[in-house]
Motif scaffolding. Sequence first.
Motif: not given
Length: 210
Positions: A37-40, A84-86, A97-99
Amino acid sequence: MRQPIFIGVCGGSGSGKTTIVNRINSEVPEKSISIMEHDAYYKDQSHLTYEQRCKTNYDHPFAFDTDLFVEHIKELKKGSTIQKPIYDYGIHNRTKETIISEPKEIIIVEGLLIFYEERIRELLDIKIFVDTDADIRILRRIVRDMNERKRSLDSVINQYMSTVRPAHEQFIEPSKKYADIIVTEGGNNLVAVDLMVTKIKSLLEHAYRA
């Protein structure tokens, strides 16, 4: 594993992108698909106060850390795992945190501006634009933001008129010309969504046989 197939899903706010992505996601085995997701990838705004973060234009390309987004897509394309950022809409900022996101056979890249950015476009194998009338988009946005993000009606309408609508006309609508497939009325167009799911399953079957 072969190089992942990257499918871009673009469209205005409230167009039905998420509905389509969720439908595809539900029809494809979890082990075979992931979502970017670009929003992330909104920029980290820890250096700003909450009040200042509230004034950010989140519909403008400058609001996104597209450099990191492109870097992560390239890493997945190479078969590498990413962090991936949150993004937390409640605080208008990234969390600490990240995923962990691993490369899969199918990677859905979803966002408002992914076709506007040439660096993203050239990394996508299939580009789908969700084209939905403005009156439907604003109604969906009102319902979503009031129910999920606990915002007032006035704040949703003011943001739509001041930033969302101008950005759609300047950046998002013109990027429709880059799409391989245009889906009208978002997730309500079940025929188009089913055709996309069938195509994706066909791509997966081909990948498994290769």
